[in-house]
Design a protein around this motif. Structure first.
Motif, PDB file in Angstrom:
ATOM      1  N   SER A 139       0.855  -1.182   0.000  1.00 37.75           N
ATOM      2  CA  SER A 139       0.000   0.000   0.000  1.00 37.75           C
ATOM      3  C   SER A 139       0.893   1.234   0.000  1.00 37.75           C
ATOM      4  N   THR A 140       0.326   2.350  -0.356  1.00 34.56           N
ATOM      5  CA  THR A 140       1.069   3.612  -0.362  1.00 34.56           C
ATOM      6  C   THR A 140       1.585   3.935   1.028  1.00 34.56           C
ATOM      7  N   GLU A 141       0.771   3.702   2.058  1.00 32.79           N
ATOM      8  CA  GLU A 141       1.169   3.986   3.435  1.00 32.79           C
ATOM      9  C   GLU A 141       2.344   3.107   3.853  1.00 32.79           C
ATOM     10  N   TRP A 142       2.295   1.823   3.472  1.00 34.28           N
ATOM     11  CA  TRP A 142       3.372   0.909   3.835  1.00 34.28           C
ATOM     12  C   TRP A 142       4.678   1.347   3.176  1.00 34.28           C
TER      13      TRP A 142
ATOM     14  N   GLU B 200       5.496   4.380   2.160  1.00 38.83           N
ATOM     15  CA  GLU B 200       5.950   5.619   2.799  1.00 38.83           C
ATOM     16  C   GLU B 200       6.632   5.329   4.131  1.00 38.83           C
ATOM     17  N   SER B 201       6.063   4.421   4.924  1.00 38.92           N
ATOM     18  CA  SER B 201       6.688   4.090   6.203  1.00 38.92           C
ATOM     19  C   SER B 201       8.038   3.408   5.990  1.00 38.92           C
ATOM     20  N   GLN B 202       8.173   2.614   4.926  1.00 39.27           N
ATOM     21  CA  GLN B 202       9.456   1.976   4.629  1.00 39.27           C
ATOM     22  C   GLN B 202      10.508   3.004   4.205  1.00 39.27           C
ATOM     23  N   HIS B 203      10.106   3.988   3.424  1.00 42.32           N
ATOM     24  CA  HIS B 203      11.055   5.042   3.034  1.00 42.32           C
ATOM     25  C   HIS B 203      11.584   5.760   4.284  1.00 42.32           C
ATOM     26  N   LYS B 204      10.727   6.002   5.252  1.00 36.63           N
ATOM     27  CA  LYS B 204      11.169   6.628   6.512  1.00 36.63           C
ATOM     28  C   LYS B 204      12.105   5.693   7.262  1.00 36.63           C
TER      29      LYS B 204
END
Length: 181
Positions: A120-123, A125-129
Motif C-alpha cells: 500500500s502507499t502507506e506501507w 511511505e513508512s518503509q522510506h522513513k
C-alpha cells in the motif's frame, strides 16, 4: 581430535582471499545477516551487484555503531542491491538501510516483498522513513518495492550448468529470476 562424549565445536571460517574480479554475487541466506555480507564485500572489494534471497525474518542487523570505522575504510562500490522476500521488519530494514546510507554509487535497490506483505502507499511511505531514503548516500539511487504473486513455494529453483556458466551478458542473474524464487 575429540574425546568420546565431547561435543564438536562449530567450525567457523574467515574470508582470507580477495577476488577483485567478482562484480556480481547472488546469495541464498536463511536469515539476512549484514555480518556475512560485509565479509563477502571484504573478499570481493569490487562487488557492484548483490542479489540476496532470504527465507526467515532475520537477526537484529544492528550496524550503526559496530561498522562506523569499517564504512570509512571499505569502499562500497555497490550499484545494485536486490533483496528477495523483503519483509519490512527491523532486521530487513536495517540491512537495506546500511546500503542506503553508505553505498555512494548505488543506482538501484529492488526490494521484492514477501508474499505476506500487503502493498500500500502507506506501507511504502513508512518503509522510506525506516530506510532513511531522504539521507541516501547516492543522489541517483532509486528504490523499487515489487510484489510478485506467482504462487511458487519452492526454496530454490533449478539452474542447469549451461545457464550458470553463460557469462555472455553483463548481468547473468537478471534473466534467472526463477533461480531465486
Amino acid at each position: 581430535m575429540t574425546s568420546p562424549g565431547s561435543r564438536l565445536a562449530p567450525q567457523f571460517f574467515s574470508f582470507m582471499s580477495v577476488a577483485p574480479s567478482v562484480k556480481i554475487l547472488a546469495l541464498l541466506n536463511m536469515q539476512i545477516s549484514l555480518d556475512v555480507v560485509i565479509n563477502f564485500m571484504r573478499c570481493f572489494p569490487c562487488l557492484e551487484k548483490l542479489y540476496i534471497k532470504t527465507v526467515l525474518a532475520g537477526c537484529k542487523n544492528g550496524w550503526s555503531r559496530e561498522y562506523q570505522n569499517l564504512v570509512r575504510t571499505l569502499d562500497i562500490r555497490m550499484k545494485k542491491v536486490v533483496l528477495l522476500n523483503y519483509r519490512g521488519n527491523k532486521s530487513h530494514a536495517n540491512f537495506a538501510k546500511f546500503f542506503v546510507l553508505n553505498a555512494r554509487l548505488l543506482e538501484s535497490m529492488v526490494l521484492e516483498l514477501d508474499n505476506g506483505i500487503m502493498l500500500s502507499t502507506e506501507w511504502i511511505e513508512s518503509q522510506h522513513k525506516r530506510l532513511q531514503t531522504k539521507n541516501k548516500a547516492s543522489r541517483v539511487a532509486r528504490f523499487d518495492f515489487v510484489h510478485h504473486d506467482d504462487g511458487q513455494s519452492e526454496l530454490l529453483g533449478h539452474v542447469d550448468g549451461a545457464q550458470a556458466h553463460d557469462l555472455s551478458t553483463a548481468d547473468p542473474f537478471a534473466r534467472f529470476r526463477a533461480w531465486f524464487i
